[in-house]
Design a protein around this motif. Structure first.
Motif, PDB file in Angstrom:
ATOM      1  N   THR A  94     124.903  56.298  35.610  1.00 46.91           N
ATOM      2  CA  THR A  94     125.155  57.307  36.635  1.00 46.91           C
ATOM      3  C   THR A  94     126.172  58.331  36.136  1.00 46.91           C
ATOM      4  O   THR A  94     125.975  59.543  36.254  1.00 46.91           O
ATOM      5  CB  THR A  94     125.692  56.631  37.911  1.00 46.91           C
ATOM      6  N   LEU A  95     127.254  57.831  35.550  1.00 46.30           N
ATOM      7  CA  LEU A  95     128.290  58.727  35.026  1.00 46.30           C
ATOM      8  C   LEU A  95     127.713  59.615  33.937  1.00 46.30           C
ATOM      9  O   LEU A  95     128.017  60.801  33.829  1.00 46.30           O
ATOM     10  CB  LEU A  95     129.453  57.914  34.467  1.00 46.30           C
ATOM     11  N   GLU A  96     126.859  59.014  33.138  1.00 47.82           N
ATOM     12  CA  GLU A  96     126.238  59.736  32.038  1.00 47.82           C
ATOM     13  C   GLU A  96     125.398  60.895  32.583  1.00 47.82           C
ATOM     14  O   GLU A  96     125.456  62.020  32.093  1.00 47.82           O
ATOM     15  CB  GLU A  96     125.358  58.749  31.261  1.00 47.82           C
ATOM     16  N   ALA A  97     124.647  60.579  33.641  1.00 48.52           N
ATOM     17  CA  ALA A  97     123.796  61.611  34.234  1.00 48.52           C
ATOM     18  C   ALA A  97     124.637  62.741  34.827  1.00 48.52           C
ATOM     19  O   ALA A  97     124.202  63.882  34.895  1.00 48.52           O
ATOM     20  CB  ALA A  97     122.902  60.993  35.304  1.00 48.52           C
ATOM     21  N   MET A  98     125.841  62.403  35.282  1.00 51.02           N
ATOM     22  CA  MET A  98     126.718  63.426  35.851  1.00 51.02           C
ATOM     23  C   MET A  98     127.423  64.228  34.768  1.00 51.02           C
ATOM     24  O   MET A  98     128.138  65.182  35.072  1.00 51.02           O
ATOM     25  CB  MET A  98     127.773  62.766  36.739  1.00 51.02           C
ATOM     26  N   GLY A  99     127.276  63.817  33.532  1.00 53.06           N
ATOM     27  CA  GLY A  99     127.847  64.583  32.433  1.00 53.06           C
ATOM     28  C   GLY A  99     129.325  64.362  32.214  1.00 53.06           C
ATOM     29  O   GLY A  99     130.061  65.300  31.904  1.00 53.06           O
ATOM     30  N   SER A 110     137.640  41.395  29.927  1.00 53.33           N
ATOM     31  CA  SER A 110     137.901  41.796  28.546  1.00 53.33           C
ATOM     32  C   SER A 110     136.612  42.315  27.931  1.00 53.33           C
ATOM     33  O   SER A 110     135.556  41.702  28.084  1.00 53.33           O
ATOM     34  CB  SER A 110     138.401  40.593  27.738  1.00 53.33           C
ATOM     35  N   GLY A 111     136.709  43.449  27.230  1.00 54.80           N
ATOM     36  CA  GLY A 111     135.541  43.960  26.527  1.00 54.80           C
ATOM     37  C   GLY A 111     134.665  44.894  27.347  1.00 54.80           C
ATOM     38  O   GLY A 111     133.738  45.494  26.809  1.00 54.80           O
ATOM     39  N   ALA A 112     134.949  45.034  28.654  1.00 56.67           N
ATOM     40  CA  ALA A 112     134.117  45.929  29.474  1.00 56.67           C
ATOM     41  C   ALA A 112     134.086  47.354  28.898  1.00 56.67           C
ATOM     42  O   ALA A 112     133.022  47.978  28.870  1.00 56.67           O
ATOM     43  CB  ALA A 112     134.593  45.927  30.925  1.00 56.67           C
ATOM     44  N   PRO A 113     135.222  47.901  28.420  1.00 51.04           N
ATOM     45  CA  PRO A 113     135.154  49.251  27.833  1.00 51.04           C
ATOM     46  C   PRO A 113     134.260  49.313  26.588  1.00 51.04           C
ATOM     47  O   PRO A 113     133.605  50.330  26.353  1.00 51.04           O
ATOM     48  CB  PRO A 113     136.616  49.556  27.464  1.00 51.04           C
ATOM     49  N   HIS A 114     134.215  48.226  25.816  1.00 49.04           N
ATOM     50  CA  HIS A 114     133.329  48.196  24.642  1.00 49.04           C
ATOM     51  C   HIS A 114     131.872  48.301  25.078  1.00 49.04           C
ATOM     52  O   HIS A 114     131.071  48.990  24.464  1.00 49.04           O
ATOM     53  CB  HIS A 114     133.514  46.899  23.854  1.00 49.04           C
ATOM     54  N   ARG A 115     131.532  47.572  26.138  1.00 44.67           N
ATOM     55  CA  ARG A 115     130.164  47.630  26.639  1.00 44.67           C
ATOM     56  C   ARG A 115     129.857  49.041  27.126  1.00 44.67           C
ATOM     57  O   ARG A 115     128.808  49.601  26.813  1.00 44.67           O
ATOM     58  CB  ARG A 115     129.963  46.628  27.794  1.00 44.67           C
ATOM     59  N   LEU A 116     130.791  49.597  27.894  1.00 41.15           N
ATOM     60  CA  LEU A 116     130.616  50.936  28.434  1.00 41.15           C
ATOM     61  C   LEU A 116     130.382  51.944  27.309  1.00 41.15           C
ATOM     62  O   LEU A 116     129.518  52.820  27.400  1.00 41.15           O
ATOM     63  CB  LEU A 116     131.874  51.305  29.228  1.00 41.15           C
ATOM     64  N   ALA A 117     131.140  51.794  26.240  1.00 39.90           N
ATOM     65  CA  ALA A 117     131.044  52.736  25.119  1.00 39.90           C
ATOM     66  C   ALA A 117     129.662  52.700  24.482  1.00 39.90           C
ATOM     67  O   ALA A 117     129.231  53.668  23.873  1.00 39.90           O
ATOM     68  CB  ALA A 117     132.116  52.429  24.085  1.00 39.90           C
ATOM     69  N   TRP A 119     126.983  52.486  26.143  1.00 38.64           N
ATOM     70  CA  TRP A 119     126.002  53.035  27.079  1.00 38.64           C
ATOM     71  C   TRP A 119     126.214  54.510  27.404  1.00 38.64           C
ATOM     72  O   TRP A 119     125.342  55.146  27.987  1.00 38.64           O
ATOM     73  CB  TRP A 119     126.029  52.237  28.396  1.00 38.64           C
ATOM     74  N   VAL A 120     127.376  55.068  27.116  1.00 39.38           N
ATOM     75  CA  VAL A 120     127.623  56.471  27.476  1.00 39.38           C
ATOM     76  C   VAL A 120     127.871  57.311  26.227  1.00 39.38           C
ATOM     77  O   VAL A 120     128.285  56.786  25.191  1.00 39.38           O
ATOM     78  CB  VAL A 120     128.827  56.621  28.447  1.00 39.38           C
ATOM     79  N   LYS A 121     127.616  58.623  26.350  1.00 38.31           N
ATOM     80  CA  LYS A 121     127.819  59.514  25.214  1.00 38.31           C
ATOM     81  C   LYS A 121     129.255  59.995  25.137  1.00 38.31           C
ATOM     82  O   LYS A 121     129.756  60.292  24.071  1.00 38.31           O
ATOM     83  CB  LYS A 121     126.883  60.724  25.338  1.00 38.31           C
ATOM     84  N   GLY A 122     129.907  60.100  26.278  1.00 34.71           N
ATOM     85  CA  GLY A 122     131.281  60.600  26.287  1.00 34.71           C
ATOM     86  C   GLY A 122     132.253  59.607  25.666  1.00 34.71           C
ATOM     87  O   GLY A 122     131.877  58.513  25.272  1.00 34.71           O
ATOM     88  N   SER A 123     133.507  60.053  25.589  1.00 35.25           N
ATOM     89  CA  SER A 123     134.541  59.179  25.029  1.00 35.25           C
ATOM     90  C   SER A 123     135.012  58.194  26.094  1.00 35.25           C
ATOM     91  O   SER A 123     135.170  58.552  27.255  1.00 35.25           O
ATOM     92  CB  SER A 123     135.734  60.009  24.571  1.00 35.25           C
ATOM     93  N   VAL A 124     135.232  56.964  25.666  1.00 33.46           N
ATOM     94  CA  VAL A 124     135.738  55.942  26.577  1.00 33.46           C
ATOM     95  C   VAL A 124     137.181  55.633  26.205  1.00 33.46           C
ATOM     96  O   VAL A 124     137.497  55.394  25.038  1.00 33.46           O
ATOM     97  CB  VAL A 124     134.881  54.663  26.513  1.00 33.46           C
TER      98      VAL A 124
END
Lengths: 306, 429, 186
Positions: A94-99, A110-117, A119-124
């Motif tokens: 969803t965040l990705e679609a919002m740009g 632990s590690g949730a930001p790694h997973r997020l990274a 899945w998204v193009k932006g910087s985490v």
């Protein structure tokens, strides 16, 4: 610099120094100004994705992003689709679609930001994940130490308390080591992880033995519920063996400083008179947090074409 | 019933021979056999093994048919070279009554791809509080002989003792998931250097070893059979070796993933590598391989654990533990045991067919490749290497830890009592 | 891409002469201002504008006996082309103690090209205070403006092609004073 800041190990010595230098320049550029705002990230969107309550960290990131003129969206787990069971991945898409150009994430896992990274193009930017890391806290701590003592190389930093459950400790051990400081961990053995021997830090159980050789003492928050899980027998015993009171503070070298990432348990790991003393950098740490996070956001988002 | 003439296969890696399969049994073995009316299968140097037997499979039916069904799991098993699998009891409802085990058994018969042998729960609802009706399950059409609360440890020592004693009446065995629950509260991965750094709650090796040590002493005391599921640590191997030297009736299995993968996989925080017991260290992997080679560990058990995508594509802590295993088990054994010379093909047949069949008291499986025996056979090309593509697996789930890895070995054909379930590397139905 | 070295466009002596000339022009201009030279603040744009501003101040003092205030303003955080150029380390922003309100601010830079740096500097100044007026002094104007901006004091106008590079070297940073024009893209 890498595209994401997920853990302190993402920063080599040059990167970490660049962040601290940039934070110092930003602080200087904004000092005494009426308009504490820069146009640097105009048109860019930063999402604060907070799955855990942490008002102080969220506000710090929010202020940092706003002072750089980014559009900031606060997305907290409460009262959003997250509480209706939406998965981290669906939220990410969803965040990705919002740009979103940048996602600042706080999560209890632990590690949730790694997973997020992945899945998204932006910087985490990891704003604290479970018992893993909290790299911007370590950066602001390093900034504070350098500001107070003028250097990091060879500075003797003693980190005291619940290392086992502390993301602040993990990030600080790694980052301070990268920057040339000598880190010692002091805690009851129950609050040190099995495997701590592989960390770039000395480990001890006796706070009084270490204090005279410490330029910095960083006290970690100890949560009362650890007592119920038998990590230590009582708050009183913990405080007596590992708390920093005026008597212990007097054993420190003259120019040593006392740090705490907050929120504090006054009377537990730190006595009120220590927290309020001139050695304490606790309020400075909060102020430095904004400049440091501005530096991180500038360096990660400033130049990245999507 | 079609008869088959398998030409040029090497039983247990020996000399190439022809094998005539007739009426579900091996009718003849010899050079240049001919048999009119038999369909010819050109084996041309493929290794022939007795059909593989898995002591540890999660088929998820009933309850989580979105992750796996008896049919899809059976197909995955056949493609992996298996002719019999033990279906674990942690379904919904739990397989703790004769009714549920018979349902699973019947579904297996209907699928007709492998013999699905239900495992019965030791305790009601896997709750660890009182014994399930073990005798009723043993006497049912499913003829249950292996009992396990797998996923949960029978941690109450008194209850474990009673279970070990009780199943002696029908030659059963308790398959213990060895995990002291008080030592693994919230545990996410092997406790060691990596868990300390990654900030994931540790699962100490001692939590497994303590239960195994306790249980072998109990089994010795009451003279019962004990089977240890998914042994994962070097210390466990030592304890088992000691127990066997004392004559304790203990058997043990190791999973393919514990033979190959280590806790290094957790560095990615990708929960496809989250499993219980967790992936351990290099030292443990070496000890497990040696244990399997010298027979201290009797069998390879896949712990095939399919999970739906939403249960795996998440943050590590909220993902469910478990990984697929049936379709890659033999490949992993070839890579970790056969190619390095730790096990020959007779050894593979022993650890993946003969001994697991004996532990499960299965008639007709794990038999020699000899005239008169049931034609449960698998033909293996040991040299072909291929890259694992989870999307190409027969399992309904995709949680393979081997995705993207190149592994040796290809199951070319599987025969279940003379009927091919796999031919040319493809499932027949 | 290969670069073709050319003889220096300005030698060390040329640079010194140009700085002196601009210093004289500044003294003249400031004489018409209400408070004269003390109203003047020279604000250098890092990197090379900063030492240039200090040199101008030193020459003004040598010629007039009046010490003028000097500052620097880092414009990196005000650039509109970060996405293209990428982030870089920041440099100092230092203003005189009295600030810049109601003063004559002269921005100092080495090369005037597209005008975007100056625009960024103007934006930065707006956040820092409200000068009475802002002027611009540059060592070299090479043309190719992309914004309606022109310099009030120019050391040398140099017609260039877009593919050329103008390199200013200053002793404080580069060990020597010279201005070079090179062929070829960066």
């Amino acid at each position: 610099m890498k595209r994401h800041l997920l853990e302190a190990a993402d920063l080599d010595r040059d990167d970490a120094t660049l962040v601290l230098d940039t934070a110092a320049q930003i602080e200087q550029a904004l000092a005494g100004r009426e308009v504490k705002k820069l146009p640097t990230l105009r048109g860019r969107t930063v999402v604060n994705l907070f799955y855990e309550d942490s008002t102080r960290t969220r506000i710090s990131f929010e202020l940092a992003a706003k002072r750089l003129s980014a559009d900031v969206i606060n997305f907290s787990a409460k009262g959003s689709s997250v509480s209706k069971g939406e998965s981290l991945k669906d939220t990410a898409l969803t965040l990705e679609a919002m740009g979103a150009d940048g996602v600042v994430v706080r999560h209890s896992a632990s590690g949730a930001p790694h997973r997020l990274a992945s899945w998204v193009k932006g910087s985490v930017v990891n704003a604290g994940d479970g018992t893993h890391e909290h790299p911007t806290q370590a950066l602001l701590d390093a900034y504070t130490i350098r500001h107070r003592l003028g250097r990091l190389e060879g500075v003797r930093v003693t980190i005291v308390g619940d290392v086992l459950h502390s993301r602040v400790a993990r990030s600080n051990v790694r980052l301070l080591h990268t920057l040339g400081a000598e880190v010692t961990l002091v805690a009851p053995p129950t609050l040190l992880p099995v495997g701590v021997g592989s960390w770039p830090a000395e480990v001890g159980y006796d706070l009084d033995a270490v204090l005279p050789k410490s330029d910095v003492v960083m006290m970690l928050r100890v949560q009362g519920e650890r007592m119920n899980a038998s990590f230590f027998p009582s708050a009183r015993e913990y405080s007596r063996r590992y708390g920093l009171d005026a008597r212990r503070m007097a054993a420190l070298p003259d120019d040593a400083i006392v740090m705490h990432p907050g929120p504090m348990n006054r009377g537990m790991e730190i006595a009120a008179e220590v927290a309020d003393s001139v050695r304490s950098t606790i309020v400075e740490q909060v102020a430095n947090g904004v400049s440091t996070r501005m530096a991180v956001l500038y360096l990660l988002l400033g130049g990245s074409p999507q | 019933m079609t008869n088959y003439l398998i030409k040029g296969a090497k039983p247990l890696g020996g000399d190439a021979v022809d094998i005539l399969v007739k009426d579900g049994r091996i009718a003849a073995i010899g050079d240049s056999l001919s048999a009119t009316g038999a369909e010819v299968v050109e084996a041309d140097g493929l290794i022939a093994l007795p059909g593989l037997v898995d002591l540890h499979t999660h088929l998820r039916e009933p309850g989580r048919e979105d992750a796996e069904t008896v049919e899809t799991g059976s197909r995955a098993a056949a493609l992996g070279g298996f002719t019999a699998v033990h279906a674990m009891a942690n379904t919904d409802p739990v397989a703790d009554t004769a009714g549920v085990v018979e349902q699973v058994w019947r579904l297996g018969q209907e699928a007709g791809l492998v013999d699905v042998v239900p495992v019965g729960a030791v305790t009601v609802g896997l709750a660890g509080e009182r014994l399930a009706e073990l005798g009723a399950m043993a006497d049912s059409a499913a003829r249950v002989r292996v009992f396990s609360d797998d996923g949960h440890c029978v941690s109450d020592p008194a209850l474990m003792r009673r279970a070990l004693e009780y199943v002696k009446a029908f030659d059963g065995v308790v398959a213990q998931h060895a995990e002291e629950p008080r030592l693994t509260v919230g545990a996410q991965m092997h406790e060691g250097d990596r868990s300390a750094r990654l900030g994931l709650t540790g699962w100490p090796a001692a939590a497994e070893e303590a239960i195994i040590a306790r249980d072998v002493l109990l089994a010795e005391h009451v003279g019962a059979r004990l089977h240890v599921c998914h042994v994962s640590t070097a210390g466990s191997v030592e304890i088992l070796r000691w127990a066997k030297s004392r004559g304790v009736q203990v058997t043990a299995e190791v999973t393919p993933h514990h033979l190959m993968l280590t806790d290094e996989c957790a560095e990615s925080y990708d929960p496809v590598f989250k499993v219980n017991p967790p992936l351990r260290t290099d030292v443990d992997v070496v000890a497990l391989r040696l244990g399997l080679a010298d027979g201290t560990i009797d069998a390879v058990g896949t712990d095939h654990a399919p999970h739906a995508v939403e249960d795996k594509e998440s943050e590590w802590a909220s993902a469910r533990p478990g990984m697929l295993g049936l379709e890659q088990a033999l490949s992993v054994v070839i890579e970790t045991m056969v190619e390095p010379g730790r096990l020959d093909w007779a050894g593979v047949a022993d650890r993946m067919s003969v001994r697991p069949a004996a532990i499960g008291r299965l008639d007709g499986h794990g038999r020699p490749i000899a005239p008169g025996e049931p034609a449960n056979l698998v033909l293996v090309d040991p040299t072909t290497r291929s890259t694992v593509d989870p999307a190409a697996l027969a399992s309904r789930s995709r949680n393979s830890p081997y995705a993207g890895r190149e592994l040796p070995g290809r199951v070319v054909a599987t025969f279940l009592r003379g009927t091919p379930t796999v031919l040319d590397g493809k499932a027949v139905k | 891409m290969a670069r073709t070295p050319q003889p220096a466009l300005l030698s060390a002596a040329d640079v010194a002469r140009v700085v002196d000339r601009i210093a004289h022009q500044l003294i003249e201009r400031a004489a018409t201002a209400a408070d004269g030279l003390p109203q003047l603040v020279l604000v250098g744009i890092p990197t090379r504008g900063a030492p240039l501003a200090r040199r101008l101040a030193a020459r003004i003092e040598a010629f007039s006996g009046v010490s003028v205030d000097v500052g620097t303003v880092d414009i990196t955080l005000y650039r509109d082309d970060l996405r293209l150029r990428g982030v870089r380390a920041l440099e100092s922003t230092v203003l005189p103690d009295g600030g810049i309100d109601d003063r004559l601010v002269v921005l100092v830079d080495d090369v005037l090209f597209s005008g975007r740096s100056v625009r960024a500097a103007l934006d930065a100044l707006r956040d820092l205070g409200r000068p009475q007026a802002v002027q611009l002094a540059v060592l070299v104007d090479r043309g190719h403006r992309e914004l309606p901006i022109r310099a009030d004091y120019v050391g040398k106008n140099v017609p260039t092609s877009r593919s050329q590079q103008v390199r200013v070297h200053l002793a404080e940073i580069d060990g020597t004073d010279e201005v070079l024009v090179e062929e070829g893209a960066r």
